[in-house]
Scaffold this motif. Structure first.
Motif, PDB file in Angstrom:
ATOM      1  N   TRP A  91      20.094  71.850  29.749  1.00 52.89           N
ATOM      2  CA  TRP A  91      21.026  71.500  30.820  1.00 52.89           C
ATOM      3  C   TRP A  91      21.320  72.653  31.750  1.00 52.89           C
ATOM      4  O   TRP A  91      21.636  72.436  32.927  1.00 52.89           O
ATOM      5  N   GLN A  92      21.255  73.895  31.265  1.00 54.30           N
ATOM      6  CA  GLN A  92      21.470  75.021  32.169  1.00 54.30           C
ATOM      7  C   GLN A  92      20.352  75.112  33.212  1.00 54.30           C
ATOM      8  O   GLN A  92      20.636  75.206  34.415  1.00 54.30           O
ATOM      9  N   ARG A 152      20.874  72.221  35.730  1.00 51.46           N
ATOM     10  CA  ARG A 152      21.865  72.479  36.776  1.00 51.46           C
ATOM     11  C   ARG A 152      21.354  73.511  37.773  1.00 51.46           C
ATOM     12  O   ARG A 152      21.599  73.401  38.986  1.00 51.46           O
ATOM     13  N   THR A 194      20.920  73.045  41.727  1.00 50.24           N
ATOM     14  CA  THR A 194      21.604  73.986  42.618  1.00 50.24           C
ATOM     15  C   THR A 194      20.638  74.598  43.617  1.00 50.24           C
ATOM     16  O   THR A 194      20.956  74.741  44.808  1.00 50.24           O
ATOM     17  N   GLN A 237      29.114  66.797  38.778  1.00 50.18           N
ATOM     18  CA  GLN A 237      29.786  67.909  38.104  1.00 50.18           C
ATOM     19  C   GLN A 237      30.534  67.431  36.865  1.00 50.18           C
ATOM     20  O   GLN A 237      30.595  68.147  35.859  1.00 50.18           O
ATOM     21  N   ARG A 238      31.098  66.231  36.911  1.00 48.07           N
ATOM     22  CA  ARG A 238      31.799  65.717  35.739  1.00 48.07           C
ATOM     23  C   ARG A 238      30.836  65.424  34.598  1.00 48.07           C
ATOM     24  O   ARG A 238      31.177  65.617  33.428  1.00 48.07           O
ATOM     25  N   ARG A 239      29.626  64.991  34.939  1.00 45.05           N
ATOM     26  CA  ARG A 239      28.672  64.613  33.889  1.00 45.05           C
ATOM     27  C   ARG A 239      27.841  65.789  33.403  1.00 45.05           C
ATOM     28  O   ARG A 239      27.586  65.918  32.201  1.00 45.05           O
ATOM     29  N   PHE A 240      27.394  66.643  34.329  1.00 45.43           N
ATOM     30  CA  PHE A 240      26.439  67.705  33.958  1.00 45.43           C
ATOM     31  C   PHE A 240      27.037  69.104  34.017  1.00 45.43           C
ATOM     32  O   PHE A 240      26.414  70.051  33.543  1.00 45.43           O
ATOM     33  N   GLY A 241      28.209  69.252  34.593  1.00 46.51           N
ATOM     34  CA  GLY A 241      28.795  70.576  34.743  1.00 46.51           C
ATOM     35  C   GLY A 241      28.659  71.067  36.174  1.00 46.51           C
ATOM     36  O   GLY A 241      28.019  70.451  37.022  1.00 46.51           O
ATOM     37  N   TRP A 242      29.279  72.204  36.425  1.00 50.23           N
ATOM     38  CA  TRP A 242      29.313  72.763  37.769  1.00 50.23           C
ATOM     39  C   TRP A 242      27.942  73.296  38.174  1.00 50.23           C
ATOM     40  O   TRP A 242      27.155  73.722  37.336  1.00 50.23           O
TER      41      TRP A 242
END
Length: 247
Positions: free
Chosen positions: A29-30, A33, A37, A159-164
């Protein structure tokens, strides 16, 4: 607007989806994201620059393309006003093309559909409010309102599901974009003062002027964008938008 979105956002999202699907399947997941980005930064950079250029040169562009025969000055002003708002909507619709593959990668097909439906409702309501007051321009304004509303909702859900989104990628990217757009504005102000666009004369002269405005502006933006990324933040800017930290 569609040319800008198709050349940059759609082509990037087509490449992004299989990459995100692979990362999601492995649970990375990092990197997931970070990849989104990078897409946000890359697509925003070119579409914000295009939006500034289209809005700034809206009247000359419409004049060069259409002002012949019965297409008069009033028609140019109406069309140019609409073009400004369509230009301002372009970054939002382009960012939607980057965020949606994130949901598709985890086999979530309904979230983008629901958000698109919400955007349609916002568009219709905006039409009812803005068109009676602003006419043709109100249609383009409604498109901008709906596009940015859709982008804001998609970003919040992402952002709520996967993070910022990854800040160390966003910060340098948007700073480089701001510097590049500043260079575009400075160039357009300078060339507009030294060599004003002619609203009369043969068609060839119109196109020479537009080329003199636009082509150097693209080079200035790219040079400043890459310069800030490489020499200030020591990042490698790859042609398809993926940036890596320099050593």
């Amino acid at each position: 607007q569609e040319l800008t979105i198709g050349m940059i956002a759609v082509s990037f999202s087509t490449v992004l989806l299989p990459h995100l699907s692979d990362l999601a399947a492995r649970g990375d997941w990092q990197p997931f994201r970070a990849s989104v980005t990078e897409g946000v930064v890359w697509v925003s950079a070119w579409n914000l620059a295009a939006a500034v250029g289209l809005a700034w040169l809206s009247a000359p562009i419409v004049h060069a393309l259409f002002e012949y025969g019965r297409f008069d000055v009033e028609s140019r002003l109406l069309s140019a006003g609409a073009l400004v708002w369509y230009a301002l909507a372009t970054p939002a619709y382009s960012l939607n093309k980057v965020l949606v593959p994130g949901f598709y990668a985890v086999k979530d097909l309904w979230t983008p559909v629901r958000v698109a439906g919400l955007s349609m409702v916002v568009y219709v309501l905006s039409l009812a409010v803005l068109t009676p007051r602003y006419g043709v321009t109100g249609i383009a304004m409604s498109s901008a309102v709906a596009g940015w509303a859709q982008m804001a909702v998609l970003l919040g859900l992402f952002q709520r599901r996967f993070g910022w989104l990854v800040g160390r990628v966003l910060g340098p990217g948007f700073l480089a974009t701001a510097v590049g757009i500043g260079g575009i504005v400075a160039w357009l102000v300078l060339i507009g003062h030294l060599w004003p666009y002619p609203y009369s004369g043969p068609m060839g002269v119109r196109w020479v002027h537009l080329g003199g405005f636009i082509l150097p502006a693209v080079g200035i933006f790219w040079g400043l964008y890459v310069g800030v990324q490489r020499f200030v933040f020591r990042r490698t800017v790859r042609p398809w938008g993926r940036e890596s930290q320099g050593r």
